[in-house]
Scaffold this motif. Structure first.
Motif, PDB file in Angstrom:
ATOM      1  N   GLU A  11       0.863  -1.199   0.000  1.00  0.00           N
ATOM      2  CA  GLU A  11       0.000   0.000   0.000  1.00  0.00           C
ATOM      3  C   GLU A  11       0.894   1.241   0.000  1.00  0.00           C
ATOM      4  OE1 GLU A  11       0.025   1.904   2.828  1.00  0.00           O
ATOM      5  OE2 GLU A  11       0.716   0.546   4.384  1.00  0.00           O
ATOM      6  N   PHE A  12       0.333   2.306  -0.559  1.00  0.00           N
ATOM      7  CA  PHE A  12       1.121   3.544  -0.699  1.00  0.00           C
ATOM      8  C   PHE A  12       0.370   4.700  -0.041  1.00  0.00           C
ATOM      9  CE2 PHE A  12       1.842   0.697  -4.268  1.00  0.00           C
ATOM     10  CZ  PHE A  12       3.218   0.514  -4.195  1.00  0.00           C
ATOM     11  N   LEU A  13      -0.156   4.434   1.141  1.00  0.00           N
ATOM     12  CA  LEU A  13      -1.017   5.422   1.799  1.00  0.00           C
ATOM     13  C   LEU A  13      -0.206   6.381   2.655  1.00  0.00           C
ATOM     14  CD1 LEU A  13      -3.654   2.840   3.081  1.00  0.00           C
ATOM     15  CD2 LEU A  13      -3.503   3.909   0.826  1.00  0.00           C
ATOM     16  N   GLU A  15       0.048   9.031   5.769  1.00  0.00           N
ATOM     17  CA  GLU A  15      -0.622   9.329   7.042  1.00  0.00           C
ATOM     18  C   GLU A  15      -1.445  10.591   6.860  1.00  0.00           C
ATOM     19  OE1 GLU A  15       2.843   8.184  10.013  1.00  0.00           O
ATOM     20  OE2 GLU A  15       1.573   9.792  10.779  1.00  0.00           O
ATOM     21  N   LYS A  76       7.513  -1.396  -3.359  1.00  0.00           N
ATOM     22  CA  LYS A  76       7.194  -0.611  -2.156  1.00  0.00           C
ATOM     23  C   LYS A  76       8.450   0.089  -1.614  1.00  0.00           C
ATOM     24  CE  LYS A  76       5.268   0.107   1.985  1.00  0.00           C
ATOM     25  NZ  LYS A  76       4.021   0.683   2.332  1.00  0.00           N
ATOM     26  N   ASN A  80       9.425   4.351  -1.804  1.00  0.00           N
ATOM     27  CA  ASN A  80       9.741   5.210  -0.663  1.00  0.00           C
ATOM     28  C   ASN A  80      11.187   5.696  -0.708  1.00  0.00           C
ATOM     29  OD1 ASN A  80       7.226   5.290   0.402  1.00  0.00           O
ATOM     30  ND2 ASN A  80       7.551   3.727   1.941  1.00  0.00           N
ATOM     31  N   ILE A  87      13.917  14.111  -2.024  1.00  0.00           N
ATOM     32  CA  ILE A  87      13.952  15.216  -1.045  1.00  0.00           C
ATOM     33  C   ILE A  87      15.401  15.520  -0.664  1.00  0.00           C
ATOM     34  CG2 ILE A  87      13.176  16.037   1.228  1.00  0.00           C
ATOM     35  CD1 ILE A  87      10.819  14.061   1.015  1.00  0.00           C
ATOM     36  N   GLN A 123      10.415  20.263  -2.386  1.00  0.00           N
ATOM     37  CA  GLN A 123      10.396  21.411  -1.485  1.00  0.00           C
ATOM     38  C   GLN A 123      11.556  21.259  -0.502  1.00  0.00           C
ATOM     39  OE1 GLN A 123       6.485  22.009   0.179  1.00  0.00           O
ATOM     40  NE2 GLN A 123       7.279  23.415   1.724  1.00  0.00           N
ATOM     41  N   TRP A 128      13.294  14.848   5.812  1.00  0.00           N
ATOM     42  CA  TRP A 128      12.168  13.918   5.941  1.00  0.00           C
ATOM     43  C   TRP A 128      12.246  13.138   7.243  1.00  0.00           C
ATOM     44  CZ3 TRP A 128      14.685   9.088   5.558  1.00  0.00           C
ATOM     45  CH2 TRP A 128      15.845   9.042   4.779  1.00  0.00           C
ATOM     46  N   GLY A 129      11.052  12.650   7.672  1.00  0.00           N
ATOM     47  CA  GLY A 129      10.990  11.860   8.903  1.00  0.00           C
ATOM     48  C   GLY A 129       9.764  10.975   8.865  1.00  0.00           C
ATOM     49  N   CYS A 132       7.614   5.886   7.910  1.00  0.00           N
ATOM     50  CA  CYS A 132       7.789   5.094   6.681  1.00  0.00           C
ATOM     51  C   CYS A 132       9.120   5.302   5.975  1.00  0.00           C
ATOM     52  CB  CYS A 132       6.651   5.403   5.719  1.00  0.00           C
ATOM     53  SG  CYS A 132       5.052   5.128   6.460  1.00  0.00           S
ATOM     54  N   LYS A 135      12.270   4.091   8.009  1.00  0.00           N
ATOM     55  CA  LYS A 135      12.259   2.625   8.195  1.00  0.00           C
ATOM     56  C   LYS A 135      12.516   1.904   6.864  1.00  0.00           C
ATOM     57  CE  LYS A 135       8.077   0.987   8.994  1.00  0.00           C
ATOM     58  NZ  LYS A 135       7.704   0.337   7.755  1.00  0.00           N
ATOM     59  N   ASP A 136      11.839   2.345   5.810  1.00  0.00           N
ATOM     60  CA  ASP A 136      11.963   1.625   4.540  1.00  0.00           C
ATOM     61  C   ASP A 136      13.318   1.842   3.881  1.00  0.00           C
ATOM     62  OD1 ASP A 136       9.487   0.662   4.989  1.00  0.00           O
ATOM     63  OD2 ASP A 136       8.470   1.712   3.360  1.00  0.00           O
ATOM     64  N   LYS A 192       5.351  16.042   9.815  1.00  0.00           N
ATOM     65  CA  LYS A 192       4.641  16.654   8.681  1.00  0.00           C
ATOM     66  C   LYS A 192       3.296  17.154   9.216  1.00  0.00           C
ATOM     67  CE  LYS A 192       1.911  12.950   6.708  1.00  0.00           C
ATOM     68  NZ  LYS A 192       1.456  12.306   5.521  1.00  0.00           N
TER      69      LYS A 192
HETATM   70  N1  LIG Z   1       6.236   1.501   5.538  1.00  0.00           N
HETATM   71  C1  LIG Z   1       5.014   1.646   5.967  1.00  0.00           C
HETATM   72  O1  LIG Z   1       4.594   1.065   6.957  1.00  0.00           O
HETATM   73  C2  LIG Z   1       4.125   2.545   5.260  1.00  0.00           C
HETATM   74  C3  LIG Z   1       2.816   2.682   5.697  1.00  0.00           C
HETATM   75  C4  LIG Z   1       2.034   3.564   5.049  1.00  0.00           C
HETATM   76  C5  LIG Z   1       2.567   4.245   4.007  1.00  0.00           C
HETATM   77  N2  LIG Z   1       3.815   4.094   3.576  1.00  0.00           N
HETATM   78  C6  LIG Z   1       4.402   4.797   2.466  1.00  0.00           C
HETATM   79  O2  LIG Z   1       5.201   5.823   2.987  1.00  0.00           O
HETATM   80  C7  LIG Z   1       4.996   7.004   2.241  1.00  0.00           C
HETATM   81  C8  LIG Z   1       5.202   8.170   3.160  1.00  0.00           C
HETATM   82  O3  LIG Z   1       4.056   8.392   3.923  1.00  0.00           O
HETATM   83  P1  LIG Z   1       4.003   9.442   5.077  1.00  0.00           P
HETATM   84  O4  LIG Z   1       2.734   9.297   5.742  1.00  0.00           O
HETATM   85  O5  LIG Z   1       5.281   9.337   5.873  1.00  0.00           O
HETATM   86  O6  LIG Z   1       3.957  10.878   4.435  1.00  0.00           O
HETATM   87  P2  LIG Z   1       4.346  11.782   3.200  1.00  0.00           P
HETATM   88  O7  LIG Z   1       4.654  11.068   1.969  1.00  0.00           O
HETATM   89  O8  LIG Z   1       3.245  12.772   3.146  1.00  0.00           O
HETATM   90  O9  LIG Z   1       5.649  12.501   3.773  1.00  0.00           O
HETATM   91  C9  LIG Z   1       6.869  11.829   3.996  1.00  0.00           C
HETATM   92  C10 LIG Z   1       7.971  12.855   4.193  1.00  0.00           C
HETATM   93  O10 LIG Z   1       8.148  13.620   3.020  1.00  0.00           O
HETATM   94  C11 LIG Z   1       8.116  15.001   3.313  1.00  0.00           C
HETATM   95  N3  LIG Z   1       7.460  15.684   2.182  1.00  0.00           N
HETATM   96  C12 LIG Z   1       6.162  15.581   1.831  1.00  0.00           C
HETATM   97  N4  LIG Z   1       5.925  16.327   0.739  1.00  0.00           N
HETATM   98  C13 LIG Z   1       7.088  16.907   0.412  1.00  0.00           C
HETATM   99  C14 LIG Z   1       7.484  17.815  -0.624  1.00  0.00           C
HETATM  100  N5  LIG Z   1       6.626  18.248  -1.544  1.00  0.00           N
HETATM  101  N6  LIG Z   1       8.788  18.208  -0.670  1.00  0.00           N
HETATM  102  C15 LIG Z   1       9.667  17.786   0.253  1.00  0.00           C
HETATM  103  N7  LIG Z   1       9.342  16.934   1.267  1.00  0.00           N
HETATM  104  C16 LIG Z   1       8.073  16.510   1.328  1.00  0.00           C
HETATM  105  C17 LIG Z   1       7.352  15.142   4.598  1.00  0.00           C
HETATM  106  O11 LIG Z   1       7.776  16.270   5.323  1.00  0.00           O
HETATM  107  C18 LIG Z   1       7.706  13.870   5.320  1.00  0.00           C
HETATM  108  O12 LIG Z   1       8.889  14.015   6.071  1.00  0.00           O
HETATM  109  C19 LIG Z   1       3.597   6.862   1.658  1.00  0.00           C
HETATM  110  O13 LIG Z   1       3.527   7.485   0.427  1.00  0.00           O
HETATM  111  C20 LIG Z   1       3.451   5.364   1.503  1.00  0.00           C
HETATM  112  O14 LIG Z   1       3.828   4.956   0.204  1.00  0.00           O
HETATM  113  C21 LIG Z   1       4.595   3.257   4.215  1.00  0.00           C
END
Ligand SMILES: NC(=O)c1ccc[n+]([C@@H]2O[C@H](COP(=O)([O-])OP(=O)(O)OC[C@H]3O[C@@H](n4cnc5c(N)ncnc54)[C@H](O)[C@@H]3O)[C@@H](O)[C@H]2O)c1
Length: 304
Positions: A11-13, A15, A76, A80, A87, A123, A128-129, A132, A135-136, A192
């Motif tokens: 999944e690519f969801l 938070e 997956k 990530n 970034i 941006q 980043w933090g 996901c 960890k990935d 975020k």
């Molecule tokens: N490994 C897992 O368990 C798991 C679970 C759910 C989702 N995911 C995946 O992880 C990805 C990350 O999800 P997330 O909820 O951490 O949030 P996200 O993708 O919204 O943000 C992740 C990081 O990217 C930064 N970011 C977001 N937009 C940006 C931009 N335009 N420019 C620069 N930095 C930016 C944010 O500040 C944050 O630190 C999802 O897209 C999904 O594919 C992984």
């Protein structure tokens, strides 16, 4: 027939928008060596694939990528890792911009319009933090390692990210010189916006270093309160609004790009501060508006 089948369905969801992302996916990835299992998954996903549940029902059907198990899992991790690296890439460019007198926001616009690159995730900021990406990316580095391969590019993305988390500290030292005894206010704490998640948040590294240098640290975040008192926040006074935060501060650092931070009463906040300095850790605020409100504005990679 009979027997059990295994399907990997990453999944690519994100938070904070998991429901939207579920019904409006860019693609569906199904990894299995059983045709029967793949057929069942397609049936399960049919209303999503046909866009029946999408916000924009006129979009073409959702592409379904059918692979073996390992490739589905790799999609997956690679997705990530690519986004995290993108970034870190723009953050590296921002640091070079700072030194040569360029503006990374204009550079990001200029490169993002190239359809091969795309404008998303460009941006520059304090890194980043969350749960996901960190960890990935480390899981992929370690898996590669287990199989005798050093993932140098991914390791560099992590190194750049760790260094980037302290870029706000560097900027504070350039402006305030000595940080011992000064008061710094953090606008936002979470990794975020639209979440209360502090896991691996850049704010935690910044707090640790500011504390080490003897700085008094205050913070305001729409979803993090003092009573929550999470790990890593014991040296922080968590205020209940942005004006209380500004009161008595020698500088503010925008840590999280919460939408409501664009419309605070900055003129009032500037008057409450000892020294109205704004380090915009996400290049999120309008520099002209901040300067008109009386702030000295410092962005990331904007030669300010
Ligand atoms: N490994 C897992 O368990 C798991 C679970 C759910 C989702 N995911 C995946 O992880 C990805 C990350 O999800 P997330 O909820 O951490 O949030 P996200 O993708 O919204 O943000 C992740 C990081 O990217 C930064 N970011 C977001 N937009 C940006 C931009 N335009 N420019 C620069 N930095 C930016 C944010 O500040 C944050 O630190 C999802 O897209 C999904 O594919 C992984």
């Amino acid at each position: 027939m009979g027997g059990e089948s295994v399907v990997s369905n990453p999944e690519f969801l994100r938070e904070g928008c998991a429901v939207y992302d579920t019904f409006n996916p860019d693609r569906i990835v199904l990894g299995s060596n059983s045709q029967r299992a793949i057929a069942m998954m397609r049936e399960l996903y049919a209303p999503i694939i046909s866009r029946e549940m999408a916000e924009d029902k006129s979009l073409p059907t959702v592409p379904v990528v059918v692979t073996d198990l390992s490739s589905a899992e790799m999609v997956k991790y690679a997705s990530n890792a690519f986004l995290a690296t993108k970034i870190s890439f723009i953050n590296e460019i921002a640091n070079i911009c700072d030194r040569v007198g360029a503006d990374v926001t204009q550079v990001a616009k200029g490169i993002g319009l190239d359809s091969r690159i795309g404008s998303k995730f460009l941006q520059a900021g304090i890194g980043w933090g969350g749960s996901c990406f960190p960890k990935d990316v480390s899981a992929l580095i370690h898996t590669a390692d287990d199989y005798g391969y050093e993932a140098q590019l991914l390791k560099a993305a992590v190194t750049v990210n760790h260094r980037q988390r302290l870029i706000a500290l560097e900027k504070l030292q350039q402006v305030l010189k000595i940080l011992k005894g000064k008061t710094v206010g953090l606008l936002g704490l979470t990794f975020k916006p639209d979440t209360d998640d502090m896991r691996d948040a850049p704010a935690l590294d910044l707090i640790e270093q500011l504390h080490r240098l003897g700085t008094k640290i205050k913070a305001f975040d729409p979803l993090v309160s003092q009573s929550g008192m999470r790990h890593g926040l014991s040296n922080v006074i968590v205020e209940t609004d942005a004006e209380r935060l500004a009161d008595g501060c020698d500088a503010l650092v925008l840590v999280t790009d919460w939408k409501q931070f664009r419309s605070l009463d900055y003129a009032k906040m500037a008057k409450l501060m000892n020294n109205p300095v704004m380090i915009d850790g996400r290049n999120f605020l309008d520099q002209e508006m901040l300067e008109a409100a009386g702030f000295r504005y410092v962005g990331i990679g904007r030669c300010s």
